[in-house]
Design a protein around this motif. Structure first.
Motif, short mmCIF file in Angstrom:
data_model
loop_
_atom_site.label_atom_id
_atom_site.label_comp_id
_atom_site.label_asym_id
_atom_site.label_seq_id
_atom_site.Cartn_x
_atom_site.Cartn_y
_atom_site.Cartn_z
N ILE A 3 0.86 -1.24 -0.04
CA ILE A 3 -0.12 0.26 -0.15
C ILE A 3 0.97 1.21 -0.08
CG2 ILE A 3 -1.67 1.53 1.42
CD1 ILE A 3 -2.95 -1.26 2.15
N GLN A 4 0.71 2.00 -0.81
CA GLN A 4 1.71 3.21 -1.15
C GLN A 4 0.79 4.34 -1.39
OE1 GLN A 4 4.21 2.93 -4.68
NE2 GLN A 4 5.87 4.04 -3.45
N ASP A 22 3.66 11.27 2.64
CA ASP A 22 4.04 10.04 1.67
C ASP A 22 4.04 8.81 2.63
OD1 ASP A 22 4.04 11.62 -0.52
OD2 ASP A 22 6.42 11.97 -0.06
N PHE A 23 3.68 7.51 2.33
CA PHE A 23 3.53 6.57 3.29
C PHE A 23 3.63 5.09 2.37
CE2 PHE A 23 0.92 3.13 5.03
CZ PHE A 23 1.57 3.10 6.29
N THR A 24 4.50 4.32 2.82
CA THR A 24 4.59 2.97 2.27
C THR A 24 4.46 1.73 3.24
OG1 THR A 24 6.12 3.84 0.54
CG2 THR A 24 6.01 1.31 0.89
N ALA A 25 3.69 0.77 3.06
CA ALA A 25 3.77 -0.56 3.81
C ALA A 25 3.75 -1.54 2.78
CB ALA A 25 2.31 -0.32 4.39
N ARG A 26 4.35 -2.64 3.32
CA ARG A 26 4.74 -3.93 2.49
C ARG A 26 4.18 -5.09 3.01
NH1 ARG A 26 8.85 -0.39 1.61
NH2 ARG A 26 9.66 -0.32 -0.50
N ALA A 27 3.59 -5.82 2.03
CA ALA A 27 3.01 -7.29 2.28
C ALA A 27 4.21 -8.04 3.07
CB ALA A 27 2.45 -7.89 1.28
N GLN A 57 -2.60 10.45 -3.92
CA GLN A 57 -2.93 9.10 -4.40
C GLN A 57 -2.72 8.15 -3.38
OE1 GLN A 57 -0.75 8.99 -8.07
NE2 GLN A 57 -2.24 10.40 -9.11
N VAL A 58 -3.53 7.09 -3.47
CA VAL A 58 -3.20 5.83 -2.65
C VAL A 58 -3.49 4.50 -3.62
CG1 VAL A 58 -4.33 4.19 -0.75
CG2 VAL A 58 -4.26 6.95 -0.58
N ARG A 59 -2.33 3.55 -3.69
CA ARG A 59 -2.36 2.59 -4.58
C ARG A 59 -2.42 1.32 -3.52
NH1 ARG A 59 -1.52 4.01 -9.56
NH2 ARG A 59 -1.18 2.03 -10.14
N ILE A 60 -3.32 0.63 -3.99
CA ILE A 60 -2.97 -0.92 -3.32
C ILE A 60 -2.69 -2.06 -4.35
CG2 ILE A 60 -4.52 -2.67 -1.89
CD1 ILE A 60 -5.99 -0.61 -0.84
N ASN A 61 -1.54 -2.77 -3.79
CA ASN A 61 -1.04 -3.59 -4.69
C ASN A 61 -0.87 -3.33 -6.25
OD1 ASN A 61 -1.25 -5.48 -2.43
ND2 ASN A 61 -3.29 -6.40 -3.05
N GLY A 62 -0.46 -2.11 -6.38
CA GLY A 62 -0.25 -1.48 -7.71
C GLY A 62 -1.32 -0.80 -8.30
N ARG A 63 -2.59 -0.82 -7.78
CA ARG A 63 -3.77 -0.53 -8.37
C ARG A 63 -4.09 0.95 -7.43
NH1 ARG A 63 -8.56 -4.43 -9.69
NH2 ARG A 63 -9.35 -2.34 -9.75
N VAL A 192 -0.22 -5.64 7.18
CA VAL A 192 -0.89 -5.41 8.28
C VAL A 192 -0.42 -3.49 8.60
CG1 VAL A 192 -1.29 -5.21 10.91
CG2 VAL A 192 -0.97 -7.38 9.40
N ILE A 193 -1.37 -2.82 8.74
CA ILE A 193 -0.85 -1.49 9.17
C ILE A 193 -1.91 -1.27 10.28
CG2 ILE A 193 -1.38 0.99 8.66
CD1 ILE A 193 -1.21 0.07 5.47
N ALA A 194 -1.15 -0.87 11.63
CA ALA A 194 -1.74 -0.70 12.75
C ALA A 194 -1.36 0.51 13.28
CB ALA A 194 -1.44 -1.87 13.67
N VAL A 195 -2.38 1.49 13.66
CA VAL A 195 -2.49 2.52 14.59
C VAL A 195 -2.13 2.45 16.08
CG1 VAL A 195 -3.41 4.70 15.40
CG2 VAL A 195 -3.74 4.08 13.20
N MET A 196 -1.02 2.72 16.49
CA MET A 196 -0.50 2.19 17.96
C MET A 196 -0.34 3.29 18.88
SD MET A 196 -0.39 -1.35 17.70
CE MET A 196 0.54 -1.71 19.11
N HIS A 197 -0.52 3.13 20.17
CA HIS A 197 -0.24 4.22 21.15
C HIS A 197 0.95 3.52 22.10
CE1 HIS A 197 -2.35 7.90 21.03
NE2 HIS A 197 -3.44 7.01 20.74
N ASP A 198 0.97 2.18 21.97
CA ASP A 198 2.02 1.56 22.95
C ASP A 198 3.16 1.22 22.21
OD1 ASP A 198 3.41 -0.43 24.58
OD2 ASP A 198 1.64 -0.69 25.55
N LEU A 199 4.26 2.22 22.67
CA LEU A 199 5.64 2.07 22.02
C LEU A 199 6.15 0.80 22.02
CD1 LEU A 199 6.60 5.83 22.38
CD2 LEU A 199 5.50 4.83 20.50
#
Length: 259
Positions: A3-4, A22-27, A57-63, A192-199
């Protein structure tokens, strides 16, 4: 596969919330989004889900995310919000079965049962959702999204879990359980993309960390790259030290293993 996002900006009324992120998360990885309250973590997650208007723009698996219709998008990513309010008296099984409406595969009686067992709620199917504790309700909702993307990899294409504070109302044992489920999902090829508070949990489980501050990315990279004394102190305000016991000998308790 990833997801980019590029140049994500969000404005609510006249107030800017995100500014060219700008943000990138990899499978195959857990990407944690951390930062102080009001830094834009949840807003970024909602933009990645295309739930709110945004520039960029947001792309998922290249789309491009805009190329998916709602039904198709629901088969490749499942979203766990911070809280869910149900107006009707559903049973636990009925709530978890909602995840099957978006599954790419045929509905299964076995998958919801296995999902409830995975979140520590085996045998809860007949109970009323409203009768559960807040933490139990949160785990039911996690079971629902797990059912939605039960197989992390389908025909070589990864699926995604997007989790907004998934451990916020849980005790430490259940926090570890939830994070291990996320870890297993990623290990089997999903993302997995997770918003976290616990460092501390972030340090144990995240493969990559995106640190937000005032609507911008303050730092991004591995745990070791992002979680430094200087970087965390600058983002959060109080003086923070990594891997150091309190100087006054105060008691502190931390989980020591993600396994």
């Amino acid at each position: 596969m990833m997801i980019q996002a590029s140049g994500i900006s969000v404005t609510f009324g006249r107030r800017g919330v995100l500014f060219g992120v700008d943000f990138t998360a990899r499978a195959g990885e857990i990407t944690a989004i951390v930062g102080p309250n009001g830094s834009g973590k949840t807003t970024l997650l909602r933009a990645l889900c295309d739930e709110i208007p945004h520039d960029g723009q947001v792309r998922i698996n290249g789309r491009s995310i805009t190329s998916f219709d709602g039904a198709e998008l629901a088969t490749i990513r499942a979203v766990l919000p911070q809280s869910v309010t149900l107006a009707f008296a559903f049973t636990v099984a009925e709530v978890v079965n909602l995840g099957q409406t978006a599954r790419a595969a045929r509905p299964s009686a076995d998958v919801p049962r296995r999902a409830l067992a995975a979140v520590g709620l085996a045998g809860y199917g007949a109970r009323r959702y409203q009768d559960l504790s807040g933490g139990e309700q949160q785990r039911v909702q996690l079971a629902r999204v797990l059912v939605q993307v039960w197989e992390p990899l389908v025909d070589g294409t990864p699926r995604w879990l997007l989790l907004d504070e998934p451990v916020a109302s849980l005790d430490i044992g259940h926090q570890l359980m939830v994070m291990r489920l996320a870890q297993d999902f990623a290990a089997r090829g999903g993302g997995v993309i997770a918003v976290m508070h616990d460092l501390n949990l972030t340090a144990l489980f995240a493969d990559k960390v995106v640190l937000m501050r005032l609507g911008r990315v303050a730092a991004a990279g591995t745990v070791e790259q992002v979680m430094t004394d200087a970087t965390l102190t600058a983002a959060y305000g109080p003086a923070l030290r990594v891997n150091a016991a309190p100087a006054d000998g105060s008691v502190f308790v931390l989980p020591h293993s993600a396994a």
